[in-house]
Design an enzyme around this catalytic site. Structure first.
Site, mmCIF file in Angstrom:
data_model
loop_
_atom_site.group_PDB
_atom_site.id
_atom_site.type_symbol
_atom_site.label_atom_id
_atom_site.label_comp_id
_atom_site.label_asym_id
_atom_site.label_seq_id
_atom_site.Cartn_x
_atom_site.Cartn_y
_atom_site.Cartn_z
ATOM 1 N N TYR A 146 0.816 -1.216 0.000
ATOM 2 C CA TYR A 146 0.000 0.000 0.000
ATOM 3 C C TYR A 146 0.849 1.264 0.000
ATOM 4 O O TYR A 146 0.421 2.294 -0.476
ATOM 5 C CB TYR A 146 -0.901 0.030 1.234
ATOM 6 N N LYS A 195 3.615 -15.272 3.047
ATOM 7 C CA LYS A 195 3.859 -16.033 1.818
ATOM 8 C C LYS A 195 5.364 -16.294 1.773
ATOM 9 O O LYS A 195 6.074 -15.889 0.835
ATOM 10 C CB LYS A 195 3.349 -15.228 0.602
ATOM 11 N N ASP A 227 -2.386 -18.370 1.116
ATOM 12 C CA ASP A 227 -3.358 -19.110 0.290
ATOM 13 C C ASP A 227 -4.038 -20.194 1.104
ATOM 14 O O ASP A 227 -5.254 -20.402 1.015
ATOM 15 C CB ASP A 227 -2.699 -19.670 -0.986
ATOM 16 N N ASP A 251 -6.109 -7.067 4.215
ATOM 17 C CA ASP A 251 -7.246 -6.466 3.512
ATOM 18 C C ASP A 251 -8.135 -7.563 2.933
ATOM 19 O O ASP A 251 -9.352 -7.572 3.115
ATOM 20 C CB ASP A 251 -6.725 -5.556 2.390
ATOM 21 N N ASP A 255 -11.979 -9.236 4.575
ATOM 22 C CA ASP A 255 -13.257 -9.296 3.845
ATOM 23 C C ASP A 255 -13.798 -10.725 3.846
ATOM 24 O O ASP A 255 -14.990 -10.959 4.029
ATOM 25 C CB ASP A 255 -13.096 -8.839 2.383
#
Ligand code: IPM
Ligand code: MG
Length: 361
Positions: A146, A195, A227, A251, A255
């Site tokens: 970001y 990751k 993942d 982020d 959700d």
């Protein structure tokens, strides 16, 4: 006490849901003997409309003078809103990112709780949700993709875009500490998501998180690849207590976590720095498609106000009272349209706000 609170109503459903959160805060004030000084602040599209930019220096200064800021949501429909004809740095989201950075709000707490009453709204199978679940996503909020350098250039006649993902060990350490501190007040489990099989930033993340974990011998740390985490959230959400992760992964996963609780309209969040100051906002967006219709679910904003009382003002009793009132309203069968199910009573934004206030005594 007098609470000095900045109020960012914002765009889309923001003004409607913030109005209900303010209503609930006022009710808390009456019952528990607190007063407020509310300072209206402009951010996002609402600021663009007045000042041409999504966040002014003046707003940053005003926000800094507040003890906490309560926010609705920002942004519009990128397909139709004129705000998205502006260059990226002048769009609504840029204002939100800037205020997070300017106020150093590195720790984003997003609790995802499956209310027993809302099991019907949860898209997962019953055997998975049996017993409910209660997790806290700790998202790093001022670093990573970001805030890294970005550019779009032509290279040998080919348009090429760059976004860089940078973390230094200090940025990782402070969010990891926060996550362990919070885990110790919960079930003591931290799942650190990265990751590390691909990214250097994730390998550093893992190393620093492990160092921090040494100071918390009673906590249980587990690493999980992002993942896999996306999969585990729908396969077995009960396994999670605190999920600690970097900005972009947080982020996306927040959700996903919100949706398995039934509705993104239920999810509160707190963005904190090293002090008591915090910015409190629903995890969901501005939902321009339903703005102005009076049907938005204000519970995320109301629960964000409860988080504000708890984290910025240490008013735990008052925060508990709001959370209990929300629970009671759901138990009594009232629902906004997003969480509506058969046999329940559908109400609008203002009605559910009133019903929650009535249950605070
Ligand atoms: C969120 C939002 C923001 C983010 C957007 C509006 C920039 O999706 O708070 O999760 O990506 O952080
Ligand atoms: Mg998001």
């Amino acid at each position: 006490m007098n609470l000095n609170v900045g109020v960012i109503r914002g765009d889309g459903i923001g003004p409607e849901i913030v109005a209900e959160a303010v209503k609930v805060l006022n009710k808390i004030g009456e019952v528990y003997g607190h007063t407020y000084t509310f300072k209206e602040l402009l951010l996002g599209g609402a600021s663009i409309d007045v000042h041409g930019i999504p966040l002014t220096e003046e707003t940053i200064e005003e926000a800094k003078k507040c003890d906490a800021v309560l926010m609705g949501s920002i942004g519009g429909d990128p397909q139709t809103s004129p705000w998205y004809k502006l260059e990226p740095s002048k769009r609504p989201e840029a204002g939100l990112l800037k205020i997070r950075k300017e106020l150093n709000l590195f720790a984003n707490l997003r609790p995802a709780v499956l209310y027993d009453e809302l099991r019907g709204a949860c898209p997962l199978k019953e055997e998975i949700t049996e017993g409910g679940f209660d997790m806290m996503i700790m998202r790093e909020l001022t670093g990573g993709l970001y805030f890294g350098d970005r550019k779009t250039v032509e290279e040998d006649g080919v348009l090429t875009a760059y976004d860089s993902l940078t973390y230094n060990e200090n940025e990782i350490r402070r969010i990891a500490k926060r996550a362990f501190d919070i885990a110790m007040k919960r079930r003591g489990k931290v799942t650190s998501v990265d990751k590390a099989n691909v990214l250097d930033s994730s390998r550093l993340w893992r190393k620093v998180v492990e160092e921090v974990a040494e100071d918390y011998p009673e906590a249980a740390l587990k690493h999980m690849l992002v993942d896999n985490c996306a999969m585990q959230l729908v396969k077995d959400p009960k396994q999670f207590d605190v999920i600690l992760t970097e900005n972009m992964f947080g982020d996306i996963l927040s959700d996903e976590a919100s949706m398995v609780t039934g509705s993104i309209g239920m999810l509160a969040s707190a963005s904190l720095n090293e002090t008591k100051f915090g910015l409190y906002e629903p995890s969901g967006g501005s939902a321009p498609d339903i703005a102005g219709k009076g049907i938005a679910n204000p519970i995320a904003a109301i629960l964000s106000a409860a988080m504000m009382l708890r984290f910025s003002f240490d008013l735990d009793k008052e925060a508990d009272a709001i959370e209990a009132a929300v629970n009671k309203v759901l138990k009594d069968g009232y629902r906004t349209i997003d969480i509506m199910s058969e046999g329940k009573t559908q109400v609008n934004t203002m009605q559910i706000g009133d019903l929650i206030c009535e249950r605070i005594a």
